[in-house]
Scaffold this motif. Structure first.
Motif, short mmCIF file in Angstrom:
data_model
loop_
_atom_site.label_atom_id
_atom_site.label_comp_id
_atom_site.label_asym_id
_atom_site.label_seq_id
_atom_site.Cartn_x
_atom_site.Cartn_y
_atom_site.Cartn_z
N PRO A 36 0.82 -1.22 0.00
CA PRO A 36 0.00 0.00 0.00
C PRO A 36 0.85 1.27 0.00
N VAL A 37 0.33 2.29 -0.68
CA VAL A 37 0.99 3.60 -0.74
C VAL A 37 0.01 4.64 -0.21
N THR A 38 0.49 5.52 0.66
CA THR A 38 -0.37 6.52 1.29
C THR A 38 -0.14 7.90 0.67
N HIS A 39 -1.23 8.60 0.39
CA HIS A 39 -1.16 9.97 -0.14
C HIS A 39 -2.04 10.88 0.72
N HIS A 57 -24.08 16.42 -12.67
CA HIS A 57 -23.10 15.38 -12.34
C HIS A 57 -21.76 15.65 -13.03
N VAL A 58 -21.43 16.91 -13.17
CA VAL A 58 -20.13 17.32 -13.70
C VAL A 58 -19.28 17.77 -12.52
N THR A 59 -18.04 17.29 -12.45
CA THR A 59 -17.14 17.62 -11.35
C THR A 59 -15.94 18.40 -11.87
N LEU A 60 -15.64 19.51 -11.22
CA LEU A 60 -14.48 20.34 -11.57
C LEU A 60 -13.73 20.63 -10.28
N ARG A 61 -12.48 20.16 -10.20
CA ARG A 61 -11.73 20.34 -8.95
C ARG A 61 -10.26 20.63 -9.24
N ARG A 62 -9.62 21.18 -8.22
CA ARG A 62 -8.17 21.40 -8.24
C ARG A 62 -7.58 20.57 -7.11
N ARG A 63 -6.71 19.62 -7.47
CA ARG A 63 -6.14 18.72 -6.47
C ARG A 63 -4.64 18.92 -6.34
N THR A 64 -4.17 18.87 -5.11
CA THR A 64 -2.73 18.83 -4.82
C THR A 64 -2.46 17.59 -3.99
N GLY A 65 -1.22 17.08 -4.08
CA GLY A 65 -0.86 15.84 -3.41
C GLY A 65 -1.12 14.66 -4.31
N GLY A 66 -0.46 13.54 -4.02
CA GLY A 66 -0.65 12.35 -4.84
C GLY A 66 0.08 12.44 -6.16
N ASP A 67 -0.18 11.44 -7.02
CA ASP A 67 0.53 11.38 -8.30
C ASP A 67 -0.28 11.95 -9.45
N VAL A 133 -5.12 5.56 1.00
CA VAL A 133 -4.22 4.41 0.96
C VAL A 133 -4.55 3.63 -0.31
N VAL A 134 -3.59 3.51 -1.21
CA VAL A 134 -3.82 2.90 -2.52
C VAL A 134 -3.28 1.47 -2.52
N HIS A 135 -4.15 0.53 -2.91
CA HIS A 135 -3.79 -0.88 -3.07
C HIS A 135 -3.88 -1.21 -4.57
N THR A 136 -2.77 -1.52 -5.19
CA THR A 136 -2.72 -1.76 -6.63
C THR A 136 -2.81 -3.24 -6.92
N LEU A 137 -3.75 -3.62 -7.80
CA LEU A 137 -3.99 -5.01 -8.18
C LEU A 137 -3.20 -5.31 -9.46
N ILE A 138 -2.27 -6.27 -9.35
CA ILE A 138 -1.36 -6.58 -10.45
C ILE A 138 -1.78 -7.89 -11.12
N GLY A 139 -1.77 -7.91 -12.46
CA GLY A 139 -2.15 -9.09 -13.22
C GLY A 139 -1.01 -10.05 -13.45
N LEU A 140 -1.28 -11.13 -14.17
CA LEU A 140 -0.29 -12.18 -14.42
C LEU A 140 0.91 -11.67 -15.20
N GLY A 141 0.68 -10.68 -16.08
CA GLY A 141 1.77 -10.14 -16.88
C GLY A 141 2.43 -8.92 -16.27
N GLY A 142 2.11 -8.64 -15.01
CA GLY A 142 2.69 -7.48 -14.34
C GLY A 142 1.95 -6.18 -14.59
N GLU A 143 0.83 -6.25 -15.34
CA GLU A 143 0.07 -5.04 -15.65
C GLU A 143 -0.81 -4.66 -14.45
N THR A 144 -1.13 -3.37 -14.37
CA THR A 144 -2.01 -2.88 -13.31
C THR A 144 -3.45 -3.05 -13.77
N LEU A 145 -4.16 -3.95 -13.10
CA LEU A 145 -5.56 -4.21 -13.47
C LEU A 145 -6.49 -3.15 -12.91
#
Length: 510
Positions: A36-39, A57-67, A133-145
């Motif tokens: 896990p990675v925390t932002h 249902h239109v969202t317009l935002r300015r975000r700082t932090g994270g990738d 907290v980001v949990h990344t799910l990785i596939g059989l070929g190493g790709e991010t699912l």
């Protein structure tokens, strides 16, 4: 334009503070789950004071932090999917309620929501601080699912009626995985008693009881025994939705968008003319006048595209030995200048108070049409009678054309026939829900006439361009004018063929 982004596909889940993360590696196709990675994320949401964007249902935002720091615009597509567009952070910070909130909304994004907000200012309406907290799910070929984000949110509503709230939620978002991965995740969480969020977005939850309801859905489907007004309202609604979809595309210079917006404008104006007896007499003339203005502005841009493509086609088919003088360069240079000027005029119009008030009037007409008694009569009686009137007007226009002499007078008469054919086509198409077969027959015939005479009319414009902006200018420069005359003759021939084809089709009318 400095925007980029993609399609966002995700599900949100409401969870309490004691909820435990599920066994994500049990999901189909998941080989492993990255550490896990925390932002720490800070986001300021922008909208009008009356929350017009949120209602859509239109969202317009300015975000700082994270990738993914920057400006994010999210436009709804369908269930669980949104188009996300990004723009970089600016350098200048504005102050709101005594706090440094964010730099001004980038014009590249503001243009994409202009249809909704019109000339209302965009202001900060909510501020959210999120521990993610980001949990990344990785596939059989190493790709991010996919990624599962475990969010603890502290939210502050800035306007109207400031308030604060806090909650926890999970987001499961597809990256490169298949759509059924979301379904599997949803089922896994449901088995643990965790269900989809009752809130459309973080912003909706932050706004709480101030979150606006979405405007009414499409109007009811017309029936033969129902009101004639239902036929009109459905058509107006459909064309208004085309305006909504194409407005941002025109601002981005998307191919085909000017044509689509122009056609919708013409349809609206034409249908209002056909159905004018169903509406208060004070409403239709003003709307048709304003739609004519918008159509003319759109026409300037669209006509340049059509004529340039037509003339370029001639040049590409001509033997090089018959292209004397710098005709290709002259026509191309003039076309580029005219196209740029037309597009600038169009964008100016789309950002004008006049355009915004037209949109206001159209929206009001769709939601609360000022019907007359005729609108409340049965559609099967009223609508066919209105279409028959358009048929009669077309026949009169054709009779007038038969009495004119070939040349400019005939060209004008045939142009009037084309406009009448177009109005008949649009009128017949409105009757499609009532009598599909007959409506399709009439509209197809009218469209055929419109296409044939459209080609003839384009030839008239092309010949005028070749003569006044081509041959005359070339002569004054001392350049060879032979090729301009040759293309002019080719266009004359095309017009003659189109006119002959029209008269033949007219003989076979249904």
């Amino acid at each position: 334009m400095d925007t980029n982004g993609g399609i966002e596909t995700e599900l949100k889940f409401d969870v309490d503070e004691t909820a435990l993360l599920p066994r994500l590696y049990d999901l189909p196709g998941v080989q492993t789950v990255a550490a896990p990675v925390t932002h720490d994320l800070q986001a300021v949401y922008f909208d009008t004071a009356d929350l017009v964007l949120t209602a859509q249902h239109v969202t317009l935002r300015r975000r700082t932090g994270g990738d993914d720091a920057g400006w994010h615009l999210k436009l709804p597509l369908d269930a669980g999917r949104r188009r996300e567009i990004h723009a970089p952070l600016g350098k200048h910070v504005l102050v709101f309620n005594g706090h440094s909130e964010a730099d001004a909304v980038p014009e590249s994004l503001a243009q994409l929501v202009r249809f909704h907000v019109r000339d209302s200012p965009l202001v900060p309406v909510a501020r959210l601080n999120t521990e993610r907290v980001v949990h990344t799910l990785i596939g059989l070929g190493g790709e991010t699912l996919a990624v599962l984000c475990d969010d603890h949110v502290q939210a502050e509503r800035l306007t109207p009626d400031p308030a604060t709230t806090a909650w926890r939620e999970w987001e499961l978002e597809l990256i490169d995985g298949p759509d059924d991965l979301l379904d599997a995740g949803k089922s896994m969480l449901a088995a643990s008693g965790i269900h989809l969020s009752l809130h459309a977005s973080k912003l909706a939850r932050a706004l709480g009881d101030r979150f606006p309801e979405r405007p009414d859905a499409a109007p009811r489907r017309p029936r033969s025994s129902g009101w004639a007004g239902d036929v009109l309202v459905l058509n107006l609604h459909e064309q208004y939705e085309v305006l909504r979809a194409q407005d941002p595309q025109v601002r981005q210079a998307t191919a085909g968008s000017v044509h689509a917006l122009r056609v919708a404008t013409r349809r609206l104006r034409s249908v209002l003319a056909t159905y004018h007896s169903l509406l208060d007499a004070t409403v239709v003339p003003h709307l048709r006048s304003e739609l004519a203005w918008l159509g003319a502005v759109l026409g300037g841009s669209r006509d340049e595209e059509v004529i340039q493509r037509r003339l370029t086609g001639h040049l590409d088919r001509e033997p090089e030995g018959l292209l004397l003088g710098p005709i290709r360069e002259r026509l191309g240079s003039r076309a580029d200048t005219d196209t740029d000027a037309a597009h600038h005029a169009l964008l100016t119009a789309l950002n004008s108070h006049r355009y915004f008030r037209l949109l206001d009037a159209l929206a009001a007409l769709v939601t609360s049409p000022p019907f007359t008694a005729v609108a409340r009569q049965e559609a099967r009686t009223v609508v066919p009678a209105l279409i028959n009137k358009e048929w009669k007007k077309l026949r009169r226009a054709v009779r007038t054309a038969t009495k004119t002499v070939p040349g400019a007078e005939r060209d004008l008469a045939l142009h009037e026939v084309r406009k009448r054919a177009k109005r008949l086509r649009y009128a017949a198409e409105t009757a499609h829900p009532l009598s599909r077969k007959r409506a399709a027959t009439v509209s197809a015939f009218a469209q055929k006439l419109q296409t044939i005479l459209g080609n003839q009319h384009d030839s008239v414009i092309a010949r005028e361009r070749l003569l006044k902006r081509g041959a005359v200018d070339a002569y004054l420069r001392g350049e060879n004018t032979f090729s301009y005359g040759r293309l002019h003759a080719l266009e004359q021939q095309k017009a003659a063929v189109a006119e002959s084809k029209f008269w033949q089709e007219w003989k076979n009318r249904p």
